[in-house]
Enzyme design. Sequence first.
Site, short mmCIF file in Angstrom:
data_model
loop_
_atom_site.label_atom_id
_atom_site.label_comp_id
_atom_site.label_asym_id
_atom_site.label_seq_id
_atom_site.Cartn_x
_atom_site.Cartn_y
_atom_site.Cartn_z
N SER A 13 40.72 39.49 31.99
CA SER A 13 42.00 38.80 32.15
C SER A 13 41.86 37.84 33.33
CB SER A 13 43.13 39.80 32.38
OG SER A 13 42.95 40.49 33.60
N HIS B 80 42.51 45.42 28.71
CA HIS B 80 41.44 46.37 29.03
C HIS B 80 41.41 47.58 28.11
CE1 HIS B 80 41.27 44.86 33.46
NE2 HIS B 80 40.84 43.97 32.59
N GLN C 62 48.60 46.12 32.21
CA GLN C 62 47.16 46.33 32.16
C GLN C 62 46.68 47.58 32.91
OE1 GLN C 62 44.37 42.77 32.57
NE2 GLN C 62 44.02 43.76 34.53
N GLU C 63 47.27 47.84 34.11
CA GLU C 63 46.70 48.90 34.95
C GLU C 63 47.77 49.78 35.57
OE1 GLU C 63 44.04 47.00 37.78
OE2 GLU C 63 43.32 45.65 36.23
N GLU D 224 38.10 50.19 32.30
CA GLU D 224 37.97 50.61 33.69
C GLU D 224 38.01 52.13 33.83
OE1 GLU D 224 40.65 48.24 36.09
OE2 GLU D 224 39.49 46.43 35.68
N ASP E 235 49.35 47.09 38.00
CA ASP E 235 48.93 45.70 37.77
C ASP E 235 49.30 45.31 36.34
OD1 ASP E 235 47.90 43.21 37.52
OD2 ASP E 235 45.79 43.78 37.69
N GLU F 172 50.96 44.29 41.30
CA GLU F 172 50.08 43.11 41.31
C GLU F 172 50.38 42.25 40.09
OE1 GLU F 172 45.99 44.36 41.37
OE2 GLU F 172 45.35 42.64 40.20
N ASP G 32 47.06 38.19 42.30
CA ASP G 32 45.67 38.19 41.83
C ASP G 32 45.40 36.85 41.15
OD1 ASP G 32 43.24 38.58 40.56
OD2 ASP G 32 43.96 40.10 39.16
N LYS H 220 38.75 39.26 45.00
CA LYS H 220 37.62 39.42 44.08
C LYS H 220 36.58 38.36 44.43
CE LYS H 220 40.33 40.89 40.01
NZ LYS H 220 41.21 40.34 38.94
N HIS I 153 37.25 45.32 42.12
CA HIS I 153 36.18 45.15 41.13
C HIS I 153 36.66 44.19 40.04
CE1 HIS I 153 37.99 48.36 38.24
NE2 HIS I 153 38.90 47.63 38.82
N ARG I 154 35.86 43.99 38.98
CA ARG I 154 36.31 43.32 37.77
C ARG I 154 36.23 44.32 36.61
NH1 ARG I 154 37.57 37.80 38.60
NH2 ARG I 154 38.80 38.31 36.76
N SER I 155 36.87 43.98 35.51
CA SER I 155 36.82 44.91 34.37
C SER I 155 35.42 44.99 33.77
CB SER I 155 37.86 44.53 33.33
OG SER I 155 37.73 43.17 32.98
N LYS J 274 40.61 48.76 44.74
CA LYS J 274 40.76 49.27 43.38
C LYS J 274 39.44 49.06 42.66
CE LYS J 274 42.67 45.39 40.73
NZ LYS J 274 43.58 45.04 39.62
P1 PGA Z 1 39.86 41.46 35.13
O1 PGA Z 1 41.06 42.41 35.50
O2 PGA Z 1 38.68 41.87 35.93
O3 PGA Z 1 39.69 41.70 33.66
O4 PGA Z 1 40.31 40.06 35.43
C1 PGA Z 1 41.29 42.89 36.79
C2 PGA Z 1 42.65 42.51 37.29
O5 PGA Z 1 43.43 41.83 36.60
O6 PGA Z 1 42.96 42.87 38.41
ZN ZN Z 2 44.97 41.87 38.39
#
Ligand code: PGA
Ligand code: ZN
Length: 424
Positions: free
Chosen positions: A40, A151, A160-161, A202, A239, A282, A309, A334, A362-364, A385
């Site tokens: 994403s 994800h 997403q999270e 993740e 998130d 987030e 983000d 990131k 991190h990244r996904s 995270k």
């Molecule tokens: P991504 O997701 O690594 O797939 O971009 C992580 C996030 O959105 O924080």
């Molecule tokens: Zn994010």
Amino acid sequence: SIKTIKAREIIDSRGNPTVEVDVTLASGLMSRAACPSGASTGIHEAVERRDGGARFSGKGVIGAVTSVNNEIAKALAGMNAADQKAIDEKMIALDGTENKGKLGANAILTVSMAVARVHAAADGVSLFKSLASGPYSLPVPCMNIMNGGAHANWQGSDFQEYMIAPVGAPDFPHAMQWGCEVYQSLKSVLKKKGLSTGVGDEGGFAPQVPSNSEPVSLIITAIEEAGYVPGKDICVVLDPASSEFFKDGVYTLKTEKRSLSSGEMADYYRDLTTTFPIISIEDGLAEDDWAGWTELTKAIGSKVQLVGDDLFVTNTVRISRGIKEKAANAVLIKLNQIGTVTETIDAVRMAQKEGWGAMISHRSGETCDSFIADLSVALATGQIKTGAPCRGERVEKYNQLLRIGEELGSSAVYAGKSAFRTSM
Ligand code: PGA
Ligand code: ZN
């Protein structure tokens, strides 16, 4: 001084190619780093260079690898690995674009990380000590134990999270223990309800749920059943990654068959944070919804940490606009969103100077490179995270933090709740 730089294509946690780099000094000392990759991704991120064409469905990184082995290796040969800033600036100049699109942020960043690591090795110190002189702290591990959105295996939730933050733990090892216990507890809760315990990108569970708040309810139950107190011992971090479900001014929550404006989203979050012990949200709003972000921050920013983000993409130009417009109160960090170690550290320092939170991420799509663990300790961000305590590429970062904690010994400080911009 740097003798050789050698890149290769390796495979990441999603089965896609990524860049790995070995930097060797004249002394013969060698260090290695690998590049993560998002799903994403924000549209303002530095460019991850991919080959296109049929090979790996276009996702090959031979072009980026070749740039490292030729232009970058030639330009950096003979430079002192201690001079991270000069090395990063050299690569930025060599690329010459605003978004690192020519050589690729994946090429540049991986070299930048490997240089930092070989410099630490040459000095005979751990990476975190080499990155900054302290004070150090061990971050609150925000563990992403339910995965949705981009994800998950199918459309579970729009958000997403769903993370747990063991803010009340006395130290980092206990934070990990509590988090892992809640993860196992959540697995039992899901099983009892006949929900899937398959995991997403993740490492979090990714069952089908009827609403975006249901995963929070399930997590609260899991925290209680593990014997902890929600809101005191362990808080929830979200998130939504809302850029993914935002289009033409409207946020579409498919799971709930609803479409909301920015203002209605703010109300949605206000309700959610009143009902549940959520300390951080987030990307509650989309990456260019600046006015919406300012309104959201006015509405709940004194109570809840609001992290940009996709909004900030670890870019000091965008972060300084956010500070000016009071558009958030924290940044997500990131490395590959901006593309060098130097610029990443600049982004963290800008946020910290303003009294904002900074969460290292991190990244996904990941590898077992644990650079971000050291980075979070070095800059004392107090928050990281890096997924669920599940899947090797996620767990490796947490394990590196356990090792760092051991090295710091009795001087190890666990950040706890103080790291979050929250009044809860
Ligand atoms: P991504 O997701 O690594 O797939 O971009 C992580 C996030 O959105 O924080
Ligand atoms: Zn994010």
